[in-house]
Design an enzyme around this catalytic site. Structure first.
Site, PDB file in Angstrom:
ATOM      1  N   HIS A  55      30.099  38.939  38.436  1.00  0.00           N
ATOM      2  CA  HIS A  55      30.490  38.235  37.207  1.00  0.00           C
ATOM      3  C   HIS A  55      29.202  37.649  36.607  1.00  0.00           C
ATOM      4  O   HIS A  55      28.995  36.429  36.599  1.00  0.00           O
ATOM      5  CB  HIS A  55      31.516  37.153  37.533  1.00  0.00           C
ATOM      6  CG  HIS A  55      32.277  36.625  36.353  1.00  0.00           C
ATOM      7  ND1 HIS A  55      32.057  37.065  35.052  1.00  0.00           N
ATOM      8  CD2 HIS A  55      33.258  35.678  36.265  1.00  0.00           C
ATOM      9  CE1 HIS A  55      32.879  36.407  34.242  1.00  0.00           C
ATOM     10  NE2 HIS A  55      33.605  35.575  34.942  1.00  0.00           N
ATOM     11  N   GLN A  96      29.120  34.744  33.893  1.00  0.00           N
ATOM     12  CA  GLN A  96      29.533  33.443  34.422  1.00  0.00           C
ATOM     13  C   GLN A  96      28.364  32.747  35.115  1.00  0.00           C
ATOM     14  O   GLN A  96      28.082  31.574  34.855  1.00  0.00           O
ATOM     15  CB  GLN A  96      30.680  33.661  35.431  1.00  0.00           C
ATOM     16  CG  GLN A  96      31.142  32.394  36.111  1.00  0.00           C
ATOM     17  CD  GLN A  96      31.911  31.493  35.165  1.00  0.00           C
ATOM     18  OE1 GLN A  96      32.893  31.915  34.584  1.00  0.00           O
ATOM     19  NE2 GLN A  96      31.466  30.249  34.991  1.00  0.00           N
ATOM     20  N   ARG A 143      35.842  44.237  31.103  1.00  0.00           N
ATOM     21  CA  ARG A 143      36.357  43.531  32.301  1.00  0.00           C
ATOM     22  C   ARG A 143      37.281  44.495  33.027  1.00  0.00           C
ATOM     23  O   ARG A 143      38.277  44.950  32.476  1.00  0.00           O
ATOM     24  CB  ARG A 143      37.103  42.258  31.904  1.00  0.00           C
ATOM     25  CG  ARG A 143      37.855  41.643  33.077  1.00  0.00           C
ATOM     26  CD  ARG A 143      38.351  40.249  32.802  1.00  0.00           C
ATOM     27  NE  ARG A 143      37.281  39.269  32.868  1.00  0.00           N
ATOM     28  CZ  ARG A 143      37.461  37.971  33.116  1.00  0.00           C
ATOM     29  NH1 ARG A 143      38.665  37.487  33.306  1.00  0.00           N
ATOM     30  NH2 ARG A 143      36.430  37.147  33.145  1.00  0.00           N
ATOM     31  N   ASP A 180      35.418  28.785  43.547  1.00  0.00           N
ATOM     32  CA  ASP A 180      36.149  29.780  42.749  1.00  0.00           C
ATOM     33  C   ASP A 180      37.503  29.956  43.445  1.00  0.00           C
ATOM     34  O   ASP A 180      37.683  29.516  44.589  1.00  0.00           O
ATOM     35  CB  ASP A 180      35.330  31.095  42.747  1.00  0.00           C
ATOM     36  CG  ASP A 180      35.983  32.220  41.952  1.00  0.00           C
ATOM     37  OD1 ASP A 180      36.920  31.944  41.171  1.00  0.00           O
ATOM     38  OD2 ASP A 180      35.548  33.380  42.118  1.00  0.00           O
ATOM     39  N   ARG A 214      29.848  29.075  28.123  1.00  0.00           N
ATOM     40  CA  ARG A 214      30.004  30.538  28.136  1.00  0.00           C
ATOM     41  C   ARG A 214      29.677  31.100  26.752  1.00  0.00           C
ATOM     42  O   ARG A 214      29.023  32.137  26.623  1.00  0.00           O
ATOM     43  CB  ARG A 214      31.439  30.928  28.526  1.00  0.00           C
ATOM     44  CG  ARG A 214      31.861  30.548  29.942  1.00  0.00           C
ATOM     45  CD  ARG A 214      31.158  31.375  31.004  1.00  0.00           C
ATOM     46  NE  ARG A 214      31.371  32.798  30.863  1.00  0.00           N
ATOM     47  CZ  ARG A 214      32.456  33.460  31.304  1.00  0.00           C
ATOM     48  NH1 ARG A 214      33.401  32.818  31.947  1.00  0.00           N
ATOM     49  NH2 ARG A 214      32.565  34.772  31.138  1.00  0.00           N
ATOM     50  N   CYS A 232      34.239  27.871  38.182  1.00  0.00           N
ATOM     51  CA  CYS A 232      34.203  28.845  37.072  1.00  0.00           C
ATOM     52  C   CYS A 232      35.510  28.867  36.281  1.00  0.00           C
ATOM     53  O   CYS A 232      35.525  29.348  35.162  1.00  0.00           O
ATOM     54  CB  CYS A 232      33.853  30.227  37.598  1.00  0.00           C
ATOM     55  SG  CYS A 232      35.021  30.836  38.831  1.00  0.00           S
TER      56      CYS A 232
HETATM   57  N1   CP Z   1      35.728  32.091  34.332  1.00  0.00           N
HETATM   58  C1   CP Z   1      36.279  33.110  33.673  1.00  0.00           C
HETATM   59  O1   CP Z   1      35.720  34.217  33.597  1.00  0.00           O
HETATM   60  O2   CP Z   1      37.448  32.822  33.072  1.00  0.00           O
HETATM   61  P1   CP Z   1      38.472  33.857  32.425  1.00  0.00           P
HETATM   62  O3   CP Z   1      39.015  34.695  33.538  1.00  0.00           O
HETATM   63  O4   CP Z   1      39.493  33.010  31.757  1.00  0.00           O
HETATM   64  O5   CP Z   1      37.729  34.717  31.437  1.00  0.00           O
HETATM   65  N1  NVA Z   2      36.852  35.564  41.389  1.00  0.00           N
HETATM   66  C1  NVA Z   2      37.733  35.352  40.266  1.00  0.00           C
HETATM   67  C2  NVA Z   2      36.960  34.917  39.072  1.00  0.00           C
HETATM   68  C3  NVA Z   2      37.804  34.541  37.894  1.00  0.00           C
HETATM   69  C4  NVA Z   2      36.974  34.169  36.704  1.00  0.00           C
HETATM   70  C5  NVA Z   2      38.504  36.617  39.977  1.00  0.00           C
HETATM   71  O1  NVA Z   2      37.936  37.705  40.052  1.00  0.00           O
HETATM   72  O2  NVA Z   2      39.704  36.528  39.684  1.00  0.00           O
END
Ligand code: CP
Ligand code: NVA
Length: 298
Positions: free
Chosen positions: A128, A131, A101, A217, A285, A257
Site C-alpha cells: 500500500h 498510504q 486497487r 492496521d 492522503r 491507516c
Molecule cells: N487507508 C485506506 O486506504 O483507506 P480506504 O480503504 O478507505 O481507501
Molecule cells: N490491510 C488493510 C488496509 C486497508 C486500508 C486491507 O488490505 O484491507
C-alpha cells in the site's frame, strides 16, 4: 514512463522527492499556479472497497486539472473475465493514467506494462505505497525527520501496510519493529529483500519500548474475511492500548491507516486520544497523492 507500483521499486531519491513535494501541495491547495493534469483523463480501477483512497484520488486528480472516471472492476468486462492485458491495452489508448486497487500485485504490474500509461498501486494484497508515503510525511510534519526513529507496527505483520513500511525502512534509515505472532511475520525472503533494521517479535511490550511511532492496521484485511474468526483469536492481544502507549516515548505518535475496528487492533480510548493525528494522517492522503501524480507526469 514512471509508475508507482510498490515502495520496493521506488528509489530513495524519488521517495524523498515525493515527501518533499507534499508540503507545498498542501500549502498551495486551492491556488495551484500550475495544473499538471490539465486536459488529462485518469481512471480509478478498483476491485476492493475504499473511502480514503478513492475520494483523495478523485479530488486530487480534479484539483490538478484532470478529469476522472471511477471504474468498479465488477461493472466492466474485467469482472466477466476479460484479461488484464487486454483491458490495459484498451484503457491505455484512451486514458492518460490509472490508479488501481486490487488483489494480486502482479495484476497492477501487468496493467502498467500493457497500458503504457502511468499506473499507481492504490493497494494490493502485497503493498500500500500511497498510504505509507503519507504516513511518513505525517510523522515528519509533526515530529521532524523519521531517520533514526523507531517505528513499531502492531498487529497483522504480513499484510500490505507493514510490508510497505518494511520497504521504506532501509531507504529512509529508520528502525522498524513488527510486533506480530510468528504466523503473521514476513518471510525471511521478504526481510532479505527489504534490508535495513527490521525486528520481528511476538513480544509486543518489548517491541513498544522506546517507540517514536506506534502504528496499527486491521486484523482482517480485505480478501481475508473467511479467516475472520481465526485471525481475531490469533491476533488477540496485538492491540494498541493505553498500557502499550505508556511503554513508548512520551512524545510518541499513534497512527492508524483506517478503517479502525475499536476493541480489536486499537482500543476506543487510545483511538480517540489520538484522533487528531489519525485524521490528519487520513487528510494528508490527498496532498501526498497529488505530489505522487505530479511526480508521475513530470
Ligand atoms: N487507508 C485506506 O486506504 O483507506 P480506504 O480503504 O478507505 O481507501
Ligand atoms: N490491510 C488493510 C488496509 C486497508 C486500508 C486491507 O488490505 O484491507
Amino acid at each position: 514512463m514512471k509508475h508507482l507500483l510498490s515502495l520496493e521499486t521506488l528509489s530513495r531519491p524519488d521517495m524523498e522527492h515525493i515527501l518533499a513535494a507534499t508540503g507545498p501541495m498542501k500549502k498551495e491547495r486551492g491556488c495551484h499556479a500550475f495544473l499538471p493534469l490539465a486536459g488529462k483523463f485518469w481512471a480509478l480501477l478498483f476491485s476492493k472497497s475504499s473511502t480514503r483512497t478513492r475520494v483523495s484520488f478523485e479530488v486530487g486528480i480534479r484539483e490538478l486539472g484532470g478529469q476522472v472516471l471511477f471504474l468498479n472492476s465488477s461493472e466492466i468486462q474485467l469482472g466477466r473475465g476479460e484479461p488484464i492485458m487486454d483491458t490495459a491495452r484498451v484503457l491505455g489508448r484512451m486514458l492518460d493514467g490509472a490508479v488501481i486497487r486490487t488483489y494480486a500485485q502482479h495484476d497492477v504490474e501487468e496493467f502498467a506494462q500493457f497500458s503504457a500509461i502511468p499506473t499507481v498501486n492504490a493497494l494490493t494484497d502485497q503493498e500500500h505505497p500511497c498510504q505509507i508515503l503519507t504516513d511518513i510525511y505525517t510523522y515528519e510534519e509533526k515530529r521532524g525527520p523519521i531517520a533514526g526513529k523507531r517505528v513499531v507496527f502492531v498487529g497483522d505483520g504480513g499484510c500490505n501496510v507493514p510490508v510497505s513500511w518494511m520497504f521504506a525502512a532501509a531507504k529512509l534509515d529508520f528502525e522498524l519493529r513488527l510486533a506480530t505472532p510468528k504466523k503473521f511475520q514476513p518471510s525471511p525472503e521478504l526481510l532479505r529483500r527489504a534490508g535495513g533494521k527490521i525486528i520481528c517479535t511476538e513480544d509486543i511490550r518489548g517491541a513498544a519500548h522506546g517507540a517514536d511511532l506506534l502504528y496499527t492496521d486491521v486484523w482482517v484485511s480485505m480478501g481475508k474475511e473467511s479467516e475472520s474468526a481465526e485471525r481475531r483469536r490469533e491476533l488477540a492481544g496485538y492491540q494498541i492500548n493505553q498500557t502499550l502507549v505508556k511503554l513508548a516515548k512520551p512524545d510518541a505518535l499513534v497512527m492508524h491507516c483506517l478503517p479502525a475496528y475499536r476493541g480489536m487492533e486499537i482500543d476506543e480510548a487510545t483511538f480517540e486520544a489520538n484522533a487528531e493525528t489519525i485524521f490528519d494522517q487520513a487528510a494528508n492522503r490527498l496532498h501526498c497523492q497529488k505530489a505522487i501524480l505530479h511526480w508521475l507526469v513530470s
